[in-house]
Design a protein around this motif. Structure first.
Motif, PDB file in Angstrom:
ATOM      1  N   ASN A 105       0.860  -1.186   0.000  1.00 39.61           N
ATOM      2  CA  ASN A 105       0.000   0.000   0.000  1.00 39.61           C
ATOM      3  C   ASN A 105       0.894   1.233   0.000  1.00 39.61           C
ATOM      4  O   ASN A 105       1.523   1.548   1.007  1.00 39.61           O
ATOM      5  CB  ASN A 105      -0.901  -0.004   1.235  1.00 39.61           C
ATOM      6  CG  ASN A 105      -1.930   1.116   1.203  1.00 39.61           C
ATOM      7  OD1 ASN A 105      -2.074   1.817   0.207  1.00 39.61           O
ATOM      8  ND2 ASN A 105      -2.639   1.309   2.297  1.00 39.61           N
ATOM      9  N   ALA A 150       4.701   3.695  -4.924  1.00 37.92           N
ATOM     10  CA  ALA A 150       3.639   3.461  -5.905  1.00 37.92           C
ATOM     11  C   ALA A 150       4.173   2.742  -7.143  1.00 37.92           C
ATOM     12  O   ALA A 150       3.420   2.067  -7.858  1.00 37.92           O
ATOM     13  CB  ALA A 150       2.991   4.786  -6.304  1.00 37.92           C
ATOM     14  N   THR A 190       3.395  -1.118  -6.883  1.00 36.00           N
ATOM     15  CA  THR A 190       2.023  -1.525  -7.182  1.00 36.00           C
ATOM     16  C   THR A 190       1.728  -1.372  -8.668  1.00 36.00           C
ATOM     17  O   THR A 190       1.098  -2.239  -9.284  1.00 36.00           O
ATOM     18  CB  THR A 190       1.023  -0.690  -6.360  1.00 36.00           C
ATOM     19  OG1 THR A 190       1.278  -0.893  -4.972  1.00 36.00           O
ATOM     20  CG2 THR A 190      -0.404  -1.113  -6.658  1.00 36.00           C
ATOM     21  N   GLN A 222      -5.923  -5.411  -1.216  1.00 32.41           N
ATOM     22  CA  GLN A 222      -5.227  -4.130  -1.377  1.00 32.41           C
ATOM     23  C   GLN A 222      -6.225  -2.970  -1.409  1.00 32.41           C
ATOM     24  O   GLN A 222      -5.976  -1.899  -0.843  1.00 32.41           O
ATOM     25  CB  GLN A 222      -4.391  -4.145  -2.657  1.00 32.41           C
ATOM     26  CG  GLN A 222      -3.174  -5.040  -2.608  1.00 32.41           C
ATOM     27  CD  GLN A 222      -2.188  -4.615  -1.537  1.00 32.41           C
ATOM     28  OE1 GLN A 222      -1.832  -3.443  -1.430  1.00 32.41           O
ATOM     29  NE2 GLN A 222      -1.749  -5.570  -0.723  1.00 32.41           N
ATOM     30  N   ASN A 272      -5.318   1.005  -0.812  1.00 30.15           N
ATOM     31  CA  ASN A 272      -4.328   1.200  -1.874  1.00 30.15           C
ATOM     32  C   ASN A 272      -4.958   1.998  -3.009  1.00 30.15           C
ATOM     33  O   ASN A 272      -5.770   1.483  -3.778  1.00 30.15           O
ATOM     34  CB  ASN A 272      -3.828  -0.161  -2.370  1.00 30.15           C
ATOM     35  CG  ASN A 272      -2.627  -0.034  -3.289  1.00 30.15           C
ATOM     36  OD1 ASN A 272      -2.529   0.889  -4.089  1.00 30.15           O
ATOM     37  ND2 ASN A 272      -1.708  -0.988  -3.180  1.00 30.15           N
ATOM     38  N   THR A 290      -3.696   3.153  -5.770  1.00 31.48           N
ATOM     39  CA  THR A 290      -3.319   2.709  -7.116  1.00 31.48           C
ATOM     40  C   THR A 290      -4.203   1.553  -7.561  1.00 31.48           C
ATOM     41  O   THR A 290      -4.650   1.501  -8.721  1.00 31.48           O
ATOM     42  CB  THR A 290      -1.839   2.281  -7.139  1.00 31.48           C
ATOM     43  OG1 THR A 290      -1.036   3.336  -6.599  1.00 31.48           O
ATOM     44  CG2 THR A 290      -1.380   1.991  -8.558  1.00 31.48           C
ATOM     45  N   GLU A 340      -8.838  -1.698   7.204  1.00 31.22           N
ATOM     46  CA  GLU A 340      -7.385  -1.801   7.219  1.00 31.22           C
ATOM     47  C   GLU A 340      -6.892  -2.503   8.488  1.00 31.22           C
ATOM     48  O   GLU A 340      -5.976  -3.329   8.438  1.00 31.22           O
ATOM     49  CB  GLU A 340      -6.773  -0.401   7.128  1.00 31.22           C
ATOM     50  CG  GLU A 340      -5.280  -0.400   6.883  1.00 31.22           C
ATOM     51  CD  GLU A 340      -4.735   0.992   6.627  1.00 31.22           C
ATOM     52  OE1 GLU A 340      -3.507   1.121   6.484  1.00 31.22           O
ATOM     53  OE2 GLU A 340      -5.541   1.943   6.587  1.00 31.22           O
TER      54      GLU A 340
END
Length: 665
Positions: free
Chosen positions: A59, A66, A69, A197, A202, A204, A237
Motif C-alpha cells: 500500500n 507506488a 504496485t 489491497q 491502496n 493505485t 485496514e
C-alpha cells in the motif's frame, strides 16, 4: 522470463541485485535508494531481474512506493524473489504474505542471518520453508554467499506452491467472493490480492479497479463492505492487518528461537553516542571537518598538484609538439591548447579531491551512519516544516543534486516532496567543489577545511530558513510523520566502496568530457571572436561584451568584473564550467598560476562572497531538467531559478557589505 526483486528497505536488496546480475547499482544504507525500477539480466542468462524500490507494504505512501504496485498491476512479472532480513523477521513477513496473495511463484532469500545471531535469534529455515510453501535460500547479500543458489532457484520454472493462506474472517472473505463476481475474469491478476489491497486503502489499486468495473459498482462494493464491519469497531485496514499479524506471530513461534535476551549489540552501544541529543550534531560536524581535511589538506591537495603538473607540463607539451608535427594552423593550436586543455584540464586537476570526497561519503553511507544523521537532524528539520527523512535526499545532493531531487520521491506528502525538491539545489554538490578549491588555494590554504565546512553548514542553514518561510507562505499543508529504520553498522567492503566511489566520480569525469569540453570550446570561441573580427584581444571579444553587461550588477557583491560575470553564465551549464571559463579567460597555464592570479583579482572577502553566490545561484541545467520532470510544473521550475538567484544575490550582498562594515577585506 521476468523476475521481480522485492523486499523491505535495508534488507540488502540492491546488493543482491548486483550479485545476481553482475551489474552495479548505487548501494546506500538507508531507505529509498532504489527510487524506480531497474532491470538486469541474471548471470545465468535465463531471466531478467527487476529491482523495485524497498517497501514495507504494497500500500503506497510515497511516489517511489507506488512504482511497485503499478508494476505488479501491469501483470508482466512471472516470479518474485523476496529478500528477507532474518533479524527483522516479523516485519518482513507482513510483506511476504502480501506477495503470496499476489499469486505468483516466490523464491525467498534469507539475508543477515549473522545479524540475527548477533541479536540472539536463530531461524529454523527448513521449517519456515515448509510452512510458507516456497524455497528459502540463506544468503549474504554483501559478499554473495548463497546468491548463485538463489539465482538458479529463481530462474527455474515452477508453480505457485504456497501452503499458507490468511483467513481474514467471514466478512472480508465474502467481500473477496463478491469482487470476483464483479471483475468477472476481466484481469489475470489475483482477485484476492486486488480486493485486499483495495480494502487496505491502496489508491493505485482503486484506480485500476475503477477502470475495470466502473465507479458506481466499486463505490457500492466499498459502501456495503464498510457497512458490514460497523459492529466490529475496527476499520477494514485494521482487520486485514490484524489477520496477517496473527499468522506472522504463529510462524514466529514455530521458526524463531530466541537464544539470548536483551543482548547489548555493538550497534546499540554506538548509537547511544552518535544519536545522543547533545553529541549527535557535534559528531556529524566533526566527521565533515575530517572529510574536508583529507580532501583539502592531508591528501587531496598534494595529489591535485601532481595532476596539475602532468596536465600543464607533460600533456600540454606533448599535444603542442604533436600539433606542430601535423602542421596545425595557429587557430587549431590555440583552440586545443588554450581552449580544450586549459578548460577541461582546469577541472580535471580537482579529480583526486572529488574522489576523496566521494570515497568518504560512500564509507559513511555504506556503514549505516547516514541514517543516524537523518535521525539527529529530525528535530531541527521539523522546526523548519520538514522531517528528518527529507535530509536523506539532501545528503545525496552533496554528491550531485540530480539524484537528490529524484530521491525526494520517498517523501510521503506532496507538499513536503515539492518543498524538498525546491530546497535541494542549495545543497553544495561536488560540481561546486572546483570553485571552492580554486579560492581556498588562493586565500585560505591554512584553514581550507574550516572554510569549506562553513559553506556546507551555511547551505544547511539556508535550507532550514527558506523551508520555514515557504511552509508558512506558499507551501502550507499537512506534515508527515518521521520514521526511519536504523540498520546495523557494518564495515564497508573495499569492493563496494570502490564501486560506489567510482559510480559517483565517473559522472564528474563524464561531464568533463562532454559539458565542460563543449563549454570550453564555446567559451574560447567567444573569447577569440569579437565585433572587430577574429583573434581579437580578450577585452574586445564577444565574451567580454556579455560579461560587461553583468559587471555593474555584480559590483555591490564584491566581484564586479566582466570576467566574473562571463564565468558565472557558464555555471548554468555545469558549475565546474566556472573554473574552466576562468582558465580560458585569464589564459593561465596551470592551476597554481590561476590561484596566484585570483589573489590579485579578488580579496578574501570577495572570494568568500563569490563562493556563497556559486553555492546558491541558479540550479545547473541537468538539475533544472530533473526538477521539471519530478514536479511536472513549469511554474515551480521557473520559481526555483528566480528565487535561488535572488537569494544568492541577497546573501552575497549581506556577506560582502557586512564584512566591509566590520573592516574585513
Amino acid at each position: 522470463m521476468e523476475v521481480a526483486l522485492l523486499g523491505n528497505p535495508n534488507t540488502g536488496k540492491t546488493s543482491l541485485f548486483n550479485h545476481l546480475t553482475g551489474s552495479y547499482e548505487y548501494v546506500g544504507n538507508w531507505s529509498g535508494v532504489t527510487i524506480e525500477k531497474k532491470v538486469g539480466l541474471f548471470k545465468n542468462k535465463k531471466a531478467n531481474l527487476v529491482d523495485l524500490p524497498g517497501i514495507y507494504s504494497l500500500n503506497p505512501l510515497s511516489a517511489d512506493e507506488a512504482v511497485v504496485t503499478e508494476y505488479l498491476l501491469q501483470g508482466h512479472v512471472e516470479k518474485i524473489v523476496n529478500i528477507i532480513d532474518a533479524s527483522q523477521l516479523s516485519r518482513n513477513l507482513h510483506l511476504t504474505l502480501q506477495l503470496i496473495e499476489y499469486g505468483k511463484p516466490i523464491n525467498i532469500g534469507l539475508n543477515m542471518i549473522d545479524v540475527a545471531k548477533g541479536y540472539g535469534k536463530k531461524i529454523k529455515v527448513e521449517e519456515l520453508s515448509k510452512l510458507i510453501g516456497f524455497s528459502i535460500t540463506p544468503i549474504s547479500a554483501r559478499n554473495g554467499h548463497g546468491c548463485k543458489d538463489l539465482a538458479e532457484a529463481a530462474t527455474q520454472q515452477n508453480k505457485n506452491g504456497s501452503q499458507i493462506k490468511v483467513d481474514y474472517g467471514e466478512i472480508i472473505e465474502n467481500s473477496i467472493g463478491e469482487m470476483d463476481v464483479l471483475i468477472d475474469n476481466k484481469t489475470a491478476i489475483s482477485t484476492r490480492w486486488l480486493t485486499l489491497q483495495l480494502l487496505e486503502g491502496n489508491s493505485t489499486v482503486y484506480l485500476y479497479l475503477l477502470s475495470l468495473i466502473g465507479e458506481e459498482k466499486l463505490q457500492r462494493f466499498l459502501n456495503n463492505t464498510e457497512e458490514s464491519i460497523k459492529g466490529t469497531g475496527k476499520s477494514l485496514e485494521q482487520l486485514v492487518f490484524e489477520a496477517r499479524k496473527a499468522v506472522v506471530n504463529q510462524l514466529l513461534q514455530q521458526v524463531e528461537v530466541i537464544e539470548v535476551y536483551n543482548r547489548k549489540t555493538f550497534t546499540s552501544r554506538v548509537d547511544c553516542i552518535v544519536t545522543n541529543k547533545y553529541l549527535g550534531m557535534p559528531i556529524f560536524i566533526s566527521l565533515m571537518y575530517l572529510m574536508f581535511m583529507l580532501t583539502f589538506d592531508w591528501l587531496g591537495t598534494p595529489l591535485s598538484d601532481l595532476v596539475d603538473g602532468f596536465i600543464s607540463g607533460f600533456l600540454t607539451d606533448a599535444v603542442s609538439n604533436l600539433l606542430a608535427a601535423l602542421n596545425a594552423s595557429a587557430f587549431i593550436h590555440a583552440l586545443v591548447i588554450e581552449g580544450v586543455i586549459a578548460g577541461v584540464g582546469g577541472v580535471l586537476v580537482f579529480v583526486p579531491q572529488i574522489f576523496i570526497l566521494f570515497s568518504f561519503l560512500s564509507f559513511l553511507e555504506d556503514s549505516g551512519y547516514m541514517s543516524r544523521v537523518a535521525l539527529v537532524m529530525d528535530k531541527i528539520m521539523e522546526s523548519a516544516g520538514l522531517n528528518g527523512k527529507a535530509f536523506i535526499p539532501m545528503i545525496i545532493g552533496f554528491g550531485c543534486n540530480v539524484p537528490g531531487v529524484m530521491a525526494a520521491r520517498t517523501i510521503e506528502t506532496q507538499k513536503e516532496r515539492l518543498l524538498t525538491i525546491l530546497l535541494l539545489p542549495f545543497m553544495s554538490c561536488s560540481a561546486r567543489f572546483p570553485v571552492y578549491a580554486l579560492f581556498i588555494g588562493a586565500f585560505f590554504a591554512k584553514n581550507g577545511a574550516l572554510i569549506v565546512l562553513s559553506i556546507y553548514v551555511l547551505s544547511i542553514v539556508v535550507v532550514l530558513i527558506v523551508a520555514k518561510i515557504l511552509t508558512i507562505t506558499v507551501l502550507k499543508g499537512e506534515k508527515s510523520l518521521f520514521f526511519i529504520e536504523l540498520p546495523p553498522y557494518r564495515m564497508p567492503s573495499a569492493k563496494v566502496l570502490w564501486k560506489s566511489t567510482w559510480d559517483k566520480g565517473k559522472g564528474f569525469l563524464k561531464k568533463a568530457g562532454t559539458f565542460i569540453f563543449a563549454g570550453s570550446v564555446v567559451i574560447w570561441t567567444l573569447s577569440y571572436l569579437g565585433p572587430a573580427g577574429i583573434n581579437v584581444g580578450m577585452d574586445d571579444s564577444y565574451l567580454a561584451a556579455v560579461g560587461k553587461v553583468l559587471a555593474p550588477i555584480l559590483m555591490p557583491i564584491g566581484f564586479g568584473t566582466w570576467q566574473a560575470g562571463a564565468s558565472l553564465i557558464t555555471g548554468f551549464l555545469a558549475k565546474e564550467a566556472v573554473v574552466s571559463a576562468m582558465n580560458i579567460i585569464y589564459a593561465v597555464p596551470d592551476a597554481d598560476s590561476l590561484q596566484h592570479l585570483m589573489s590579485n583579482v579578488f580579496t578574501p572577502l570577495s572570494s568568500y562572497s563569490f563562493m556563497v553566490f556559486i553555492l546558491l545561484y541558479i540550479p545547473c541545467l541537468a538539475t533544472l531538467a530533473t526538477i521539471y520532470k519530478e514536479t511536472g510544473s513549469k511554474k515551480w521550475s521557473a520559481f526555483s531559478v528566480g528565487y535561488s538567484l535572488a537569494l544568492a544575490y541577497a546573501m552575497a550582498l549581506l556577506i560582502y557589505q557586512g564584512g566591509k562594515l566590520l573592516g574585513l577585506s
